[in-house]
Write a protein that holds these residues in place. Sequence first.
Motif, PDB file in Angstrom:
ATOM      1  N   UNK A 186       0.847  -1.189   0.000  1.00 23.33           N
ATOM      2  CA  UNK A 186       0.000   0.000   0.000  1.00 23.33           C
ATOM      3  C   UNK A 186       0.892   1.253   0.000  1.00 23.33           C
ATOM      4  N   UNK A 187       0.414   2.318  -0.622  1.00 26.58           N
ATOM      5  CA  UNK A 187       1.205   3.543  -0.772  1.00 26.58           C
ATOM      6  C   UNK A 187       1.710   4.055   0.580  1.00 26.58           C
ATOM      7  N   UNK A 188       0.859   3.966   1.607  1.00 26.52           N
ATOM      8  CA  UNK A 188       1.225   4.505   2.922  1.00 26.52           C
ATOM      9  C   UNK A 188       2.454   3.812   3.516  1.00 26.52           C
ATOM     10  N   UNK A 205      -9.982  -0.301   0.621  1.00 25.89           N
ATOM     11  CA  UNK A 205     -10.504   0.815   1.414  1.00 25.89           C
ATOM     12  C   UNK A 205      -9.548   1.168   2.547  1.00 25.89           C
ATOM     13  N   UNK A 218      -6.378   0.592   2.609  1.00 21.70           N
ATOM     14  CA  UNK A 218      -5.159   1.152   2.007  1.00 21.70           C
ATOM     15  C   UNK A 218      -5.352   2.636   1.721  1.00 21.70           C
ATOM     16  N   UNK A 219      -6.514   2.977   1.147  1.00 20.85           N
ATOM     17  CA  UNK A 219      -6.759   4.383   0.798  1.00 20.85           C
ATOM     18  C   UNK A 219      -6.974   5.229   2.055  1.00 20.85           C
ATOM     19  N   UNK A 251      -3.573   5.984   3.369  1.00 19.68           N
ATOM     20  CA  UNK A 251      -2.938   6.998   2.512  1.00 19.68           C
ATOM     21  C   UNK A 251      -3.465   8.395   2.843  1.00 19.68           C
ATOM     22  N   UNK A 252      -4.779   8.513   2.964  1.00 13.81           N
ATOM     23  CA  UNK A 252      -5.395   9.816   3.255  1.00 13.81           C
ATOM     24  C   UNK A 252      -4.947  10.312   4.633  1.00 13.81           C
ATOM     25  N   UNK A 276      -1.521  11.728   4.323  1.00 14.04           N
ATOM     26  CA  UNK A 276      -1.552  13.015   3.607  1.00 14.04           C
ATOM     27  C   UNK A 276      -1.993  14.127   4.559  1.00 14.04           C
ATOM     28  N   UNK A 277      -3.000  13.813   5.396  1.00 13.84           N
ATOM     29  CA  UNK A 277      -3.484  14.819   6.340  1.00 13.84           C
ATOM     30  C   UNK A 277      -2.427  15.156   7.380  1.00 13.84           C
ATOM     31  N   UNK A 296       0.009  17.480   5.828  1.00 13.05           N
ATOM     32  CA  UNK A 296      -0.595  18.810   5.734  1.00 13.05           C
ATOM     33  C   UNK A 296      -0.513  19.526   7.081  1.00 13.05           C
ATOM     34  N   UNK A 323      -3.555   0.915  -4.508  1.00 10.11           N
ATOM     35  CA  UNK A 323      -4.547   1.886  -4.042  1.00 10.11           C
ATOM     36  C   UNK A 323      -4.582   3.147  -4.891  1.00 10.11           C
ATOM     37  N   UNK A 379      -5.506   9.271  -4.988  1.00 14.37           N
ATOM     38  CA  UNK A 379      -6.689   9.070  -4.145  1.00 14.37           C
ATOM     39  C   UNK A 379      -6.961  10.244  -3.202  1.00 14.37           C
ATOM     40  N   UNK A 380      -5.900  10.950  -2.794  1.00 18.95           N
ATOM     41  CA  UNK A 380      -6.101  12.069  -1.864  1.00 18.95           C
ATOM     42  C   UNK A 380      -6.799  13.234  -2.558  1.00 18.95           C
TER      43      UNK A 380
END
Lengths: 331, 241
Positions: free
Chosen positions: A280-282, A304, A306-307, A310-311, A314-315, A318, B15, B65-66
């Motif tokens: 997974x990207x994370x 789900x 995985x995403x 990732x989100x 990203x947060x 930020x 993903x 995805x973000x």
Amino acid sequence: MTVTVVKPGLLTTIQDLGRFGSQKYGVIVSGAMDAYSLRIANILVGNLESEAVLEVSLFGTVLQFNDDHLIALTGGDLTATINNEPAPLWRPFIVKKGDLLKFKRAHKGCRAYVSFAGGIQVPTVMNSKSTYLKAGMGGFEGRALQKQDEIKIGPYTKSNKEIHQYAIQLVGPASWSVNYNELISLKQQQTIRVMPGTEWDSFTTESQHCLTNNPYTLSTEADRMGYRFEGPALSLTEKFELLSEAVTFGTVQIPPSGKPIILMADRQTTGGYPKMVQVITADLASLAQLQTGAKIRFRLVTLEEAQQALIAKEQKIKTIATAIRCSAKLS
Amino acid sequence: MGKEFKHVKFKPLGDSAVMVQIGNTIDPSNCTILQNLASLLEEQPFEGFIEAVPAYTNITIYYNPYTLFKVNGNVTSYSFVCQYVQQLITQMTTVKQHTQRVVEIPVVYGGEYGPDLEYVAEINGLTTDEVIQLHSENECLVYMLGFAPGFAFMGGMNEAIATPRKETPRLAIPALSVGIAGKQTGIYPFETPGGWQIIGRTPLDLFLPNETPPSLLQAGDCIRFKPISEKEYKQLKETRS
């Protein structure tokens, strides 16, 4: 400002977030192996997150600064020193003209990132400054850094200047550093999350079970292109011929030997081996920090999950970026 | 046209990418569909679209995805991209004939440029002239690029000159060599080790890093190999350097 390469070390290259948009012409993406560390390194000095930095591998690199300048070091802890004193990690700091930055040995992790306020001035080739070693393009004359190379650093922007002023006060008790643990792990024994790959269903139930219940050890065949692992062999229910098709960062291919290969930053754009799982990207940045001999376990998650991971990261990035910008403005 | 798209399948490649499968066989009609889908995507990209890479039977769409999460909130980005692509496919009620580019590739066959030409002739019971004729009279279709920058996976070579790979690969095949591996023909953009049977060399550069696009060949192109003499090869090579 310029930086002189006193010793290039094992492998030091200029990388940014990668060369996207030309994979359909067979042009590989390249870019930082640990993109989270690259982005934080840039945020720490007030650059755009996507600016090019130096990627330093394991040990041996020595750089000299030819002016006072704002920089940051992130990624693996390669025992960096400034004039033989421990260098600050994961926070902005100012080097003086003549200072020597050395990377002595890999203490934790495998790759360190050096960002320079103002960015690295090399030509942008196909939307990226990343070094593409095999094609001899991008980065510093298309190659790894060598002794006596002079790297040109760009002029400060407004945000570089603000952080420079702020960094002057960041000494002693006022000092802090980014808590990177929520983004990457530098542990050499860890769990890497994967989701089912495009050919997951073509593997035997035993192999599916085997992959997620046994440790796999990173072999000596590990570079920017891919990681080969040692561990129980994995097999298909029946052999079949797969046509070449797209692959991506973190794709876990199973060649006829049954030993997994994870595709990394310098992977080819397409491949023909079955793709059992996908990191997974994370978790790619943590994977990039593994050294030969590292033991990992694969844990299966859903798309789900995985995403969401990732989100969440990203947060996190930020939040870090906002905090640093605000602190610099308030100082 | 609708019936051809009945078998479209979507699967996640991790993903941040979706693989859109439109068939199972190497077929020029699949290539046309994929090319049309690729151009539609480039004309009408969704927010968060990064790039698309066509292969023989599918096209992989890379996305962020973000970005999609920020635009669409709770909808999972994977299902959003699948629905978006499905819509584009529905728009393709009539496959517009993608204007096919024809690229002529001059090739000097045999001699030092094609050390395996005689072997290819012998194993197929042909003369070297016949091999050259069979290799250059069929038009080939570029299905995809990959393996190395500017390397084209082509179909359409006359099977009468199909030849297995060498048992022991050469350590270095000169850049721009034209080779045969099984039923495939191809051109190596760079010097590389490899097991292909080398029958000739072209003076044209395949990878053009300073041009847009950076590749002489593109998926969907029609290739014509044109036999040239060593003298012409040298002249063309000179005018290009």
